[in-house]
Design a protein around this motif. Sequence first.
Motif, short mmCIF file in Angstrom:
data_model
loop_
_atom_site.label_atom_id
_atom_site.label_comp_id
_atom_site.label_asym_id
_atom_site.label_seq_id
_atom_site.Cartn_x
_atom_site.Cartn_y
_atom_site.Cartn_z
N CYS A 168 0.74 -0.84 -0.01
CA CYS A 168 0.52 -0.09 -0.08
C CYS A 168 1.08 1.12 0.02
O CYS A 168 1.39 1.83 0.88
CB CYS A 168 -1.11 -0.11 1.72
SG CYS A 168 -1.76 1.26 1.75
N ALA A 197 -3.42 3.46 -2.42
CA ALA A 197 -4.04 4.60 -1.88
C ALA A 197 -3.92 5.14 -0.28
O ALA A 197 -3.12 4.21 0.11
CB ALA A 197 -5.46 3.74 -1.51
N SER A 229 -4.68 4.26 5.43
CA SER A 229 -6.57 3.99 6.04
C SER A 229 -7.31 2.71 5.29
O SER A 229 -8.43 2.12 5.51
CB SER A 229 -7.04 5.62 5.77
OG SER A 229 -7.00 5.85 4.56
N GLU A 230 -7.29 2.90 3.72
CA GLU A 230 -8.69 2.00 3.15
C GLU A 230 -8.31 0.78 3.05
O GLU A 230 -8.50 -0.25 2.97
CB GLU A 230 -8.04 2.67 1.76
CG GLU A 230 -9.22 3.89 1.81
CD GLU A 230 -8.69 4.96 0.03
OE1 GLU A 230 -8.95 3.17 -0.59
OE2 GLU A 230 -8.82 5.78 -0.06
N GLU A 270 -10.13 -2.18 3.77
CA GLU A 270 -11.33 -2.97 2.89
C GLU A 270 -10.83 -3.55 2.29
O GLU A 270 -11.57 -4.62 1.35
CB GLU A 270 -12.33 -1.47 2.88
CG GLU A 270 -12.12 -0.09 2.77
CD GLU A 270 -12.83 0.75 2.65
OE1 GLU A 270 -12.92 0.59 1.05
OE2 GLU A 270 -13.10 1.92 3.03
N HIS A 271 -9.54 -4.42 2.55
CA HIS A 271 -8.25 -5.12 1.46
C HIS A 271 -8.12 -6.18 1.87
O HIS A 271 -7.70 -6.69 1.16
CB HIS A 271 -8.04 -4.29 0.19
CG HIS A 271 -8.77 -2.96 -0.38
ND1 HIS A 271 -9.06 -3.32 -1.52
CD2 HIS A 271 -8.62 -1.58 -0.12
CE1 HIS A 271 -8.66 -2.25 -2.12
NE2 HIS A 271 -9.01 -1.28 -1.19
#
Length: 294
Positions: free
Chosen positions: A71, A116, A119-120, A123-124
């Motif tokens: 990430c 991204a 913080s995302e 979701e992954h």
Amino acid sequence: MQRRVPDTLPRTLDEVGGWYRRTDQLVMDWLLGYQESAGVTGDLLEMGAYLGKSAILIGRHRRPGERFVVCDLFGEEPPTAENRRTAQFYTKNLTRAAFEFNYAAFHSESPEVLQAPTSELPEHVKPGTCRFVHVDACHLYNVVREDVQIARSVLIDDGIVVFDDIRSAHTPGVPAAVWPEVATGGLRLICLTPNKLYATWGDAKPIQDAMLKWLRAQPASKSEVQQVTGERLIRVSDWTTPPPCPVPPNGPPPARSLRVTPRAKRIVVDLLPPILTRTIKRARAAAQNRRTAS
């Protein structure tokens, strides 16, 4: 102006740009190998990749059935003004293409890239799925504090987390966010190098016992044991005469050399976008012409 992709493929890890001390290469390589020898399974996660130096090393420890998620913003605009000021100074020329170029030089299979903010990640990446997490993204206190909790959520019980820039003068937000987790959050120390802190929310003792045996067998290493918040901490100094690449741990099969293979070179050409493929081919043609002329 964005950082352009290099004209030639890196041949060794030392030829990849980035800040990644040899001591941390050795320690991280050993810890990942220790997990494999101990039968620990789970996914791998890196928060913040820059040009891929540490990702290349982590990626060689991915086993069949394991995910490796990377990430990074890779040049995308950060979500806050403070983040943007930091990015302008340290990563304004970073591109995803440069990362993928370097990674593909050593690996036939790409990691899963999430371009991204960290913080995302929830979701992954599912909770309790990772055995190893490297935290090296934004160094601002509020972001690191959130990254600490994301790491705790996604790690398995005895998973290992690594925090970069734990002792750097220009990143005070990192220790401010991490050390309270040691004092009151149940984070158990494994070892500390000049740049990184290695820890777990599980049982650190068996890891430390094995690490101390390994370190004592390394004539170029210097380490000591300290007590912090009542817990044992191994402090590892920089290797005095480090070997040319990370050494395999005692026990597991020897790790693959971090050198580019002919097959990897062919795969790079197949996987990368056309503009990067043309760059590689031009560089190879120029090198061949120089060899012919000489």
